[in-house]
Motif scaffolding. Structure first.
Motif, PDB file in Angstrom:
ATOM      1  N   ASN A  21      -1.187  11.599   7.237  1.00 49.84           N
ATOM      2  CA  ASN A  21      -1.933  10.717   6.345  1.00 49.84           C
ATOM      3  C   ASN A  21      -3.071  11.457   5.638  1.00 49.84           C
ATOM      4  OD1 ASN A  21      -2.367   8.286   5.088  1.00 49.84           O
ATOM      5  ND2 ASN A  21      -3.739   7.506   6.666  1.00 49.84           N
TER       6      ASN A  21
ATOM      7  N   GLU B  17      -6.065   6.797  -1.557  1.00 47.02           N
ATOM      8  CA  GLU B  17      -6.069   5.663  -0.628  1.00 47.02           C
ATOM      9  C   GLU B  17      -6.603   4.410  -1.320  1.00 47.02           C
ATOM     10  OE1 GLU B  17      -4.656   5.228   2.123  1.00 47.02           O
ATOM     11  OE2 GLU B  17      -4.099   7.299   2.462  1.00 47.02           O
TER      12      GLU B  17
ATOM     13  N   HIS C 130       1.639   4.449  -2.842  1.00 45.78           N
ATOM     14  CA  HIS C 130       1.692   5.906  -2.682  1.00 45.78           C
ATOM     15  C   HIS C 130       2.927   6.482  -3.381  1.00 45.78           C
ATOM     16  CE1 HIS C 130      -1.739   6.610  -0.170  1.00 45.78           C
ATOM     17  NE2 HIS C 130      -1.302   5.930   0.871  1.00 45.78           N
TER      18      HIS C 130
ATOM     19  N   PHE D 259      -3.779  11.819   2.529  1.00 47.15           N
ATOM     20  CA  PHE D 259      -4.056  11.449   1.145  1.00 47.15           C
ATOM     21  C   PHE D 259      -5.560  11.462   0.927  1.00 47.15           C
ATOM     22  CE2 PHE D 259       0.004   9.251   2.041  1.00 47.15           C
ATOM     23  CZ  PHE D 259       0.774   9.893   1.087  1.00 47.15           C
TER      24      PHE D 259
ATOM     25  N   PHE E  85      -4.501   4.014   9.058  1.00 43.54           N
ATOM     26  CA  PHE E  85      -5.537   3.844   8.061  1.00 43.54           C
ATOM     27  C   PHE E  85      -6.864   4.433   8.508  1.00 43.54           C
ATOM     28  CE2 PHE E  85      -2.708   0.219   6.957  1.00 43.54           C
ATOM     29  CZ  PHE E  85      -2.288   0.753   5.755  1.00 43.54           C
TER      30      PHE E  85
ATOM     31  N   HIS F  72       0.850  -1.197   0.000  1.00 39.00           N
ATOM     32  CA  HIS F  72       0.000   0.000   0.000  1.00 39.00           C
ATOM     33  C   HIS F  72       0.893   1.257   0.000  1.00 39.00           C
ATOM     34  CE1 HIS F  72      -3.447   2.586   1.241  1.00 39.00           C
ATOM     35  NE2 HIS F  72      -2.507   3.229   1.922  1.00 39.00           N
ATOM     36  N   GLU F  73       1.928   1.239   0.812  1.00 41.54           N
ATOM     37  CA  GLU F  73       2.846   2.384   0.870  1.00 41.54           C
ATOM     38  C   GLU F  73       3.647   2.499  -0.428  1.00 41.54           C
ATOM     39  OE1 GLU F  73       2.445   4.471   3.284  1.00 41.54           O
ATOM     40  OE2 GLU F  73       1.075   3.130   4.323  1.00 41.54           O
TER      41      GLU F  73
END
Ligand SMILES: [Zn+2]
Length: 369
Positions: free
Chosen positions: A184, A191, A139, A186, A233, A135-136
């Motif tokens: 966080n 996401e 980004h 985003f 999250f 997931h990172e």
């Protein structure tokens, strides 16, 4: 490179029409010119990395780094395996374990991924770790932080921005990027996009896709009595919607979970959310800066960027450690962020350098079964 590909494609289509060749080349030239102009408003890959290094330095300063090469090696093997499947396999991917009980992960532009000791303690298998790291990686691969700054026009990219004024411009981007990454911030689409990347990369590496949803479910359960949005999250979109979307996309696709190797390499135990030590207001002996104060500070900075003319190296001066900890304190208290974000960190920010060869990654991948 892309232009020449376009030209080749156009030529292939118009092969018999030599008369049009001049026109096509003209068009390609115009595309090239337009692109040159566009690139002035973008950051190069090298600049992106420089920004990312600055953001990472501040994150490491804030949370400290676990001074253990073995855990770094393990996380780096999983992370590199995933990053190699990404759209940007050739970045200098770096994986850092932060020394805090708080559960969090941060993606710094240019390929520097951070995960906390607390997150590793809450994760139960390599497939879950892969889901979080991927997931990172998403980004970073899709440049979400830098693009968010451009889209939000949080940093004004003047049409007359020239190379000589790029230092202060990049400083501004790095400061905003730190804010976005740490808080966080985003947006929903980014996401969801990173969740999709997570599924794809995990599956390509051989892991069961969708294990990220298992981790999010555990995190959501753990956070259910938290009044404030809490760390990793817990920003928008709300966690439940993400869990449903991930499960739907993963469907019945399966892969390896790799629980034994995870447990052999990661010995951290999760800290209950109510037992996480946090950085309190005034703990640093300084008055925490208020939100309004920060804005004032920003406005002041934007008034005089040219006077100072510092490059990225000036960033450290721009946010002194004392001010950083004051902001951290303020965030933990008055901004109402949860304990993961306000968690106390270790005192050693020094990176732990580990390297993994392609052969080691290939060997490691054989264990994903
Ligand atoms: Zn994210």
């Amino acid at each position: 490179m892309k232009q020449s590909m376009i030209v080749v494609a156009l030529l292939a289509l118009a092969a018999p029409a030599y008369a049009q060749l001049g026109g096509i080349l003209n068009k390609a030239q115009k595309i090239q010119e337009a692109k040159g102009k566009f690139d002035d408003l973008n950051v190069t890959e090298e600049e992106e990395r420089t920004i990312g290094e600055q953001v990472s330095a501040k994150i490491r300063q804030r949370f400290g780094v676990v001074q253990d090469p073995a855990i770094h090696k393990y996380v780096t093997l999983v992370g590199t395996l995933l990053a190699q499947q990404s759209e940007r396999p050739n970045l200098a991917w770096t994986f850092i374990v932060l020394d805090t009980d708080g559960v969090n992960a941060f993606a710094s532009p240019g390929g520097i991924v951070h995960i906390t000791r607390g997150a590793l303690g809450l994760i139960t298998s390599e497939a879950e770790l892969a889901g979080v790291l991927a997931h990172e990686v998403g980004h970073v691969a899709h440049k979400h932080a830098v693009n968010a700054i451009r889209k939000g026009k949080a940093v004004q990219l003047g049409a007359n921005e020239t190379l000589s004024s790029r230092g202060p411009f990049l400083d501004k981007i790095a400061n905003k990027a730190y804010d976005i990454v740490l808080e966080n911030k985003f947006d929903r689409n980014d996401e969801m996009d990173s969740d999709k990347v997570s599924l794809t990369l995990a599956e390509k590496a051989g892991y069961a896709p969708g294990k990220l949803a298992d981790f999010l479910t555990r995190l959501d359960e753990r956070n259910k009595d938290q009044p404030a949005s809490n760390g990793l999250f817990a920003s928008h979109p709300d966690t439940q919607a993400r869990i449903e979307a991930i499960r739907k996309q993963a469907g019945s696709r399966n892969g390896a979970v790799v629980e034994a190797r995870y447990k052999a390499n990661v010995k951290y135990k999760p800290t209950p959310v109510t037992a996480i030590a946090t950085v309190e207001d005034g703990a640093s002996g300084l008055t925490g800066s208020t939100k309004a104060g920060d804005k004032k500070e920003d406005a002041k900075k934007e008034e005089e960027p040219k006077k100072k003319g510092f490059g990225l190296g000036g960033l450290k001066q721009a946010v002194a450690p004392e001010k950083q900890s004051a902001q951290v304190s303020a965030s933990g208290g008055s901004r109402g962020v949860g304990p993961d974000r306000a968690a106390k960190g270790g005192s050693n920010p020094a990176p732990v350098k580990v390297s993994v060869s392609n052969a080691e990654v290939a060997e490691f991948k054989r264990g994903v079964a």
